[in-house]
Design a protein around this motif. Structure first.
Motif, PDB file in Angstrom:
ATOM      1  N   GLY A  10       0.814  -1.210   0.000  1.00  0.00           N
ATOM      2  CA  GLY A  10       0.000   0.000   0.000  1.00  0.00           C
ATOM      3  C   GLY A  10       0.841   1.249   0.000  1.00  0.00           C
ATOM      4  N   GLU A  33       3.954  -0.611  -4.261  1.00  0.00           N
ATOM      5  CA  GLU A  33       3.134   0.536  -4.658  1.00  0.00           C
ATOM      6  C   GLU A  33       2.381   0.194  -5.925  1.00  0.00           C
ATOM      7  N   SER A  34       1.140   0.687  -6.010  1.00  0.00           N
ATOM      8  CA  SER A  34       0.377   0.463  -7.239  1.00  0.00           C
ATOM      9  C   SER A  34       0.942   1.335  -8.349  1.00  0.00           C
ATOM     10  N   LYS A 125       0.756  -4.292  -9.533  1.00  0.00           N
ATOM     11  CA  LYS A 125      -0.419  -4.842  -8.862  1.00  0.00           C
ATOM     12  C   LYS A 125      -0.118  -6.279  -8.458  1.00  0.00           C
ATOM     13  N   LEU A 150      -0.441  -4.770   5.757  1.00  0.00           N
ATOM     14  CA  LEU A 150      -1.383  -4.098   4.861  1.00  0.00           C
ATOM     15  C   LEU A 150      -1.507  -2.635   5.264  1.00  0.00           C
ATOM     16  N   THR A 152      -2.984  -0.350   2.889  1.00  0.00           N
ATOM     17  CA  THR A 152      -3.698   0.125   1.707  1.00  0.00           C
ATOM     18  C   THR A 152      -4.644   1.257   2.076  1.00  0.00           C
TER      19      THR A 152
END
Length: 492
Positions: A10, A33-34, A125, A150, A152
């Protein structure tokens, strides 16, 4: 062999804070990271959700500056140019300053800083896998770690209003806020969460006609009612129109203008800001169910060590629910990280953690509200308040709006405090520290506070609380009265 000591998933501020902290502890850490978030960060961090919040906070400071200029007029301080024309805020120039401040803040935990500190930043992703062992797969690469964290980001809660999506809106975190080319003439704020309250007041001070629509009986419904109503009254005095116990049922574009239906009233607006709180992120894309992690509409199921139902997966920040206050998110990140890296023996303790809403006057709280304390303890509490108008420093600065409310058990235990007034976010810390360290109300009352300072209100309120407790004990009061009478009579 494991690749990492912890993998953090996240791109939140708390996630980056945890990654940097892990490297300071000499752990090997990966931060996933997205792609979208990474692209936004690469563009000077201007449009990420974290940057959006920093941008909005900078906008609040600009609103305060404009308000201070107006305040100076009562002392006949000129705010005109040499030709006598009133100086107006140049929004395009103000935007440059705001963007510069937000960009500087984003650099503190920028990808470059994290990478230089030893964080392995992985862009892509991914999802959890369970075979042959627990891991996190990102674009074909499997990350093996002893534990996972997590972090996110939550998403703004968007109410189900007919036509809202097609009409268009922005949130406190969205890029539309920083991309405004000019100030709107009118703004409708749907919801009364902290970010909505802060931005509604900021825009109003910059000359925008603001209408706020909330379902509850007042704004900031989770806070002390008395404190929230004072903030609401101040906003209304500054021109913000607040419709309470009203629901927005429809949004439309008519002749190029945005309209909403609020109760029985149709309201026109140039822009719509949605500030209805946060909702949990979409965990299904992470394949958490396969790992045995349980979650519901309210979020992840966590124990007091911030472990999910899979003991190797931890969580922090907005995924734990509530308003996204950065100090609480970072506190959770610290606890979760220590448990993930060492032994899971550290427990979260939310007692004594303060938070603040940067309206004007500011509203800060720690512990219970008066209503919560009454529900839990009944008559076994004493509530006392003092007003800023009784504080010398507040009078000197012309900031007399507000009060300090202390709630304690009759034994002196601090149960909660609500501060609304100048610098409330700063003043709450000494009360919070006393509460976290198990100190009683006497510790605050007997601390000689510096004169003249606003912090005197803490000591004065605690002293008033002591007096109120004394008066509630008639036996002790009568005993002392008789003692002094006897001493005077016998000249002893």
């Amino acid at each position: 062999m494991l690749d990492y000591d912890v993998v953090i998933i996240g791109g939140t501020a708390a996630g980056r804070f945890a990654a940097l902290t892990a490297t300071h502890l000499k752990a090997r850490v990966a931060l996933v990271e997205s792609p979208n978030n990474w692209q936004e960060l690469s563009l000077s961090g201007k449009h990420s959700s974290v940057a959006g919040l920093r941008y909005s906070q900078s906008l609040l400071e600009m609103g305060r500056f404009v308000q201070q200029m107006r305040f100076s007029q009562q002392f006949n301080v000129p705010i005109e140019d040499k030709y006598g024309a009133e100086i107006a805020l140049q929004f395009d120039i103000a935007k440059l300053w705001i963007s510069g401040v937000a960009s500087n803040l984003n650099e503190i935990h920028s990808p470059d800083v994290l990478a230089a500190a030893g964080v392995d930043i992985i862009v892509g992703k991914g999802e959890f896998i369970v075979k042959p062992d627990l891991g996190f797969a990102v674009d074909g690469r499997i990350l093996r770690s002893r534990s996972f964290l997590l972090a996110t980001p939550s998403q703004p809660a968007i109410p189900e209003i007919e036509g809202l999506l097609s009409t268009g809106y922005f949130t406190a975190e969205s890029r539309q806020l920083s991309e405004l080319k000019k100030l709107p003439d009118t703004l409708v704020v749907i919801g009364g969460d902290p970010a909505g309250v802060e931005l509604a007041q900021a825009f109003a001070r910059l000359g925008v006609r603001v209408t706020m629509v909330v379902k509850s009986s007042h704004i900031l419904a989770k806070e002390d009612t008395e404190a929230a109503l004072l903030v609401q009254a101040t906003m209304e005095a500054e021109g913000v129109r607040i419709l309470t116990q009203t629901e927005v049922t429809q949004a439309r574009i008519i002749d190029g203008k945005k309209w909403i239906q609020a109760g029985n009233e149709a309201i026109e607006a140039d822009e719509i800001l949605v500030a209805a709180g946060c909702q949990m992120p979409n965990f299904e894309s992470l394949n958490l169910l396969a790992t045995g992690v349980t979650f519901n509409k309210k979020g992840l199921i966590l124990n007091n060590k911030l472990q999910t139902t899979n003991s190797r997966i931890y969580a922090c920040t907005d995924v734990a629910g509530g308003y996204p206050f950065a100090n609480i998110a970072n506190y959770e990140a610290k606890i979760a990280l220590k448990n993930a890296l060492f032994l899971p023996i550290f427990k979260v303790d939310y007692r004594g953690i303060p938070w603040a809403i940067f309206s004007d006057p500011q509203l800060a709280r720690v512990g219970m509200t008066e209503a919560q304390a009454i529900t839990r303890y009944g008559d076994d509490i004493i509530v006392c308040r003092e007003y800023f108008k009784t504080i010398d420093k507040a009078q000197m600065g012309g900031e007399t709006t507000g009060f300090c409310k202390l709630i304690g058990s009759r034994s002196g235990e601090i149960l909660g405090a609500s501060l609304v007034g100048p610098q409330a976010a700063e003043l709450i810390h000494s009360i919070a520290l006393a509460m976290r360290q198990g100190l009683k109300m006497d510790a605050i009352a007997e601390l000689p506070h510096i004169w003249p300072t606003l912090s005197e209100i803490n000591g004065k309120t605690a002293a008033s609380w002591q007096l109120q407790r004394f008066r509630s004990q008639p036996f002790l009061s009568n005993l002392l009265e008789n003692l002094f009478h006897w001493r005077r009579y016998w000249n002893w």
